[in-house]
Design an enzyme around this catalytic site. Structure first.
Site, PDB file in Angstrom:
ATOM      1  N   HIS A   1      -3.274  -3.712   4.274  1.00 31.15           N
ATOM      2  CA  HIS A   1      -2.261  -4.698   3.957  1.00 31.15           C
ATOM      3  C   HIS A   1      -2.595  -5.996   3.218  1.00 31.15           C
ATOM      4  O   HIS A   1      -3.749  -6.697   3.251  1.00 31.15           O
ATOM      5  CB  HIS A   1      -1.709  -5.528   5.347  1.00 31.15           C
ATOM      6  CG  HIS A   1      -1.224  -4.505   6.575  1.00 31.15           C
ATOM      7  ND1 HIS A   1      -0.997  -4.738   7.665  1.00 31.15           N
ATOM      8  CD2 HIS A   1      -0.768  -3.261   6.414  1.00 31.15           C
ATOM      9  CE1 HIS A   1      -0.630  -3.635   8.417  1.00 31.15           C
ATOM     10  NE2 HIS A   1      -0.394  -2.626   7.402  1.00 31.15           N
TER      11      HIS A   1
ATOM     12  N   ASP B   1       2.573   1.983   3.518  1.00 31.69           N
ATOM     13  CA  ASP B   1       2.591   1.251   2.351  1.00 31.69           C
ATOM     14  C   ASP B   1       3.577   0.818   1.713  1.00 31.69           C
ATOM     15  O   ASP B   1       3.980   0.886   0.539  1.00 31.69           O
ATOM     16  CB  ASP B   1       1.883   2.245   1.266  1.00 31.69           C
ATOM     17  CG  ASP B   1       0.362   2.567   1.774  1.00 31.69           C
ATOM     18  OD1 ASP B   1      -0.331   1.717   2.302  1.00 31.69           O
ATOM     19  OD2 ASP B   1       0.072   3.893   1.477  1.00 31.69           O
TER      20      ASP B   1
HETATM   21  P1  IMP Z   1      -6.010   8.649   9.554  1.00 37.66           P
HETATM   22  O1  IMP Z   1      -4.838   7.308  10.074  1.00 37.66           O
HETATM   23  O2  IMP Z   1      -6.923   7.614   8.816  1.00 37.66           O
HETATM   24  O3  IMP Z   1      -6.243   9.150  10.457  1.00 37.66           O
HETATM   25  O4  IMP Z   1      -5.006   9.415   8.371  1.00 37.66           O
HETATM   26  C1  IMP Z   1      -3.965  10.175   8.712  1.00 37.66           C
HETATM   27  C2  IMP Z   1      -2.840  10.258   7.801  1.00 37.66           C
HETATM   28  O5  IMP Z   1      -2.220   8.837   7.893  1.00 37.66           O
HETATM   29  C3  IMP Z   1      -3.391  10.376   6.300  1.00 37.66           C
HETATM   30  O6  IMP Z   1      -2.425  11.091   5.567  1.00 37.66           O
HETATM   31  C4  IMP Z   1      -3.430   8.935   5.736  1.00 37.66           C
HETATM   32  O7  IMP Z   1      -3.290   8.992   4.529  1.00 37.66           O
HETATM   33  C5  IMP Z   1      -2.281   8.337   6.505  1.00 37.66           C
HETATM   34  N1  IMP Z   1      -2.572   6.658   6.518  1.00 37.66           N
HETATM   35  C6  IMP Z   1      -3.227   6.245   7.619  1.00 37.66           C
HETATM   36  N2  IMP Z   1      -3.351   4.911   7.262  1.00 37.66           N
HETATM   37  C7  IMP Z   1      -2.328   4.614   6.411  1.00 37.66           C
HETATM   38  C8  IMP Z   1      -1.720   3.508   5.733  1.00 37.66           C
HETATM   39  O8  IMP Z   1      -1.903   2.420   5.987  1.00 37.66           O
HETATM   40  N3  IMP Z   1      -0.742   3.662   4.494  1.00 37.66           N
HETATM   41  C9  IMP Z   1      -0.458   5.208   4.338  1.00 37.66           C
HETATM   42  N4  IMP Z   1      -0.950   6.069   5.001  1.00 37.66           N
HETATM   43  C10 IMP Z   1      -1.714   6.116   5.889  1.00 37.66           C
END
Ligand code: IMP
Length: 462
Positions: A48, A20
């Site tokens: 995004h 982010d």
């Molecule tokens: P997952 O990618 O859904 O398996 O989540 C695993 C970790 O990555 C968690 O802490 C999410 O909050 C973080 N995460 C996944 N995608 C994003 C993103 O686009 N921005 C920030 N954090 C993310």
């Protein structure tokens, strides 16, 4: 931008913190220098946002170059694809009058999110705080390949070659998981999405190589961020794919010999969603616990806005309050999930390591205008983390700048910036050991100071 006889090059853009950082905005600014914008990791867990004349456009799976109509958009083999959500996203983009036919290509090798992946992720998400998009279970099944006589690794290309067998395999996996009726409904959703997705599937391993050999320039767009890399991040509180720039050349289907620059994106108000270490967090453990609990409910943004006076919180002596104020005033809530993001101080120590570890050539720092809010705190200074020596955080307090908005609205180059910010940015360049490509002073495309000339030229010799 051209496909000529001289081979093109590839630049990789990644987030340097916890996700982010505003990568899509930077791509929107520099994207017209490229012929292809390609995703190489992750899937619908990414969020995004691009500002358009018709309001913000929130993308999850389609690469951020949608507004650049001459740009090819490529979803590489390293990505996961939620077919139903992708159809919805394509339709949303179509409604803006943008036709993706002949512009969007999905590698036939990208992995498909199956109904049971969402279920497994939903049940297990609490410990890590995942986005519940099934990304981890999908990559896990890719690595498992088969369970008993069932093929659990399903790629987008399976639907191109033999849609019926692919649907049957997805159904068999749902049945093996428990055949709950909502899983069957999700199989039906995939079935419905397939015909709309088919025209975008590309069964051609050499596509990217051929385009670059013919002169096309590529920008690889990283999802999530280097601190969330499945192996190199703060394991296990990470995403399930490789987010580091080196992986662009695996998941993006191009040999690394075309690499030119690595561009890092960071933000001056640091944030993190989900669990895991964040040493610069304002309010530390209290903030992490509060955000974890608030992530289990919806509507936190509205509730916080209603319940708290952010200006009063800013003036509090408690860093937890200051963090909450910065979240409210700078809109730090998940794009896809609406979860409140944990807020941290500008962390030069973490950034310096990220830059070194990933060979970053230049950095774009967003949300520098938001640093102006620190002028309203009790101390009136901007806290900057400069080192974590002996497990002790060293914080430098830099004099804040007031009336920030008025001071920067006309800024077009570094010399136009308020003195304190210019000094802080010079200090940042020195600390990171690489130049700043740009400074974000607001969400829109024209509220940035950018040095586009840094993107001219060829790969510097190490
Ligand atoms: P997952 O990618 O859904 O398996 O989540 C695993 C970790 O990555 C968690 O802490 C999410 O909050 C973080 N995460 C996944 N995608 C994003 C993103 O686009 N921005 C920030 N954090 C993310």
């Amino acid at each position: 931008m051209s496909d000529s006889l001289k081979p093109g090059h590839a630049d990789v853009l990644v987030g340097l913190q916890y996700g982010d950082e505003g990568k899509a905005k930077v791509i929107d600014i520099i994207g017209d220098r490229y012929d292809i914008i390609a995703r190489f990791n992750g899937g619908a867990n990414a969020g995004h946002t691009i500002e358009t004349s018709k309001g913000p456009l929130a993308l999850r799976q389609v690469p951020s170059g949608v507004l650049l109509d001459k740009c090819t958009l490529y979803i590489g083999s390293g990505c996961t694809v939620n077919l139903g959500m992708l159809v919805d996203e394509i339709n949303m983009i179509n409604r803006l009058g943008i036709d993706l036919t002949g512009r969007l290509f999905i590698s036939s090798r990208a992995a498909v999110i199956q109904p049971h992946h969402l279920e497994v992720d939903r049940l297990n998400s609490g410990h890590i705080g995942t986005t519940m998009n099934g990304i981890g279970p999908c990559y896990a099944d890719r690595a498992l390949r088969m369970v008993d006589d069932r093929r659990v690794s399903i790629s987008v290309g399976d639907f191109l070659r033999d849609s019926e067998s692919a649907i049957a395999a997805v159904s068999a996996n749902a049945v093996a998981y428990g055949n709950a009726s909502h899983l069957t409904d999700r199989v039906e959703q995939i079935k419905a999405a397939v015909s709309q997705i088919k025209p975008y599937i590309l069964d051609d391993d050499l596509y990217m190589v051929r385009r670059v050999q013919a002169g096309a320039n590529v920008l690889f767009e990283g999802a999530q961020s280097v601190e969330l890399d499945v192996a190199k991040g703060s394991v296990p509180f990470v995403t399930s794919s490789h987010t580091i720039p080196g992986f662009a050349y695996v998941g993006g289907d191009l040999p690394p010999k075309y690499h030119r620059y690595t561009i890092g994106v960071a933000k001056a108000i640091v944030s993190r969603v989900g669990k895991g270490p964040m040493p610069c967090e304002l309010g530390g453990e209290q903030s992490a616990t509060y955000c974890a609990a608030a992530s289990l409910t919806t509507g936190t943004r509205e509730r916080e806005k209603k319940e708290y006076d952010p200006k009063a919180l800013l003036a509090s002596s408690d860093p937890f309050d200051v963090g909450m104020a910065l979240r409210i005033l700078t809109g730090e809530y998940g794009t896809g999930t609406g979860r409140p993001r944990r807020i941290g101080m500008f962390d030069l120590a973490q950034l310096r390591d990220s830059v070194a570890l990933n060979g970053v050539d230049m950095v774009f720092i967003n949300k520098c205008d938001c640093l102006g809010l620190y002028a309203l705190t009790q101390q009136g200074t901007i806290p900057v983390v400069t080192s974590y020596g002996d497990h002790q955080k060293k914080v430098l307090n830099i004099k804040g700048f007031a009336a920030f908005e008025a001071d920067t609205s006309a800024a077009r180059q570094f010399s136009d910036l308020p003195n304190q910010l210019r000094d802080l940015m010079s200090f940042t360049e020195e600390a990171l050991g690489c130049p700043l490509l740009g400074i974000g002073l607001g969400p829109s495309r024209n509220r940035n100071v950018v040095r586009l000339d840094l993107l001219d030229g060829s790969r510097p010799t190490p």
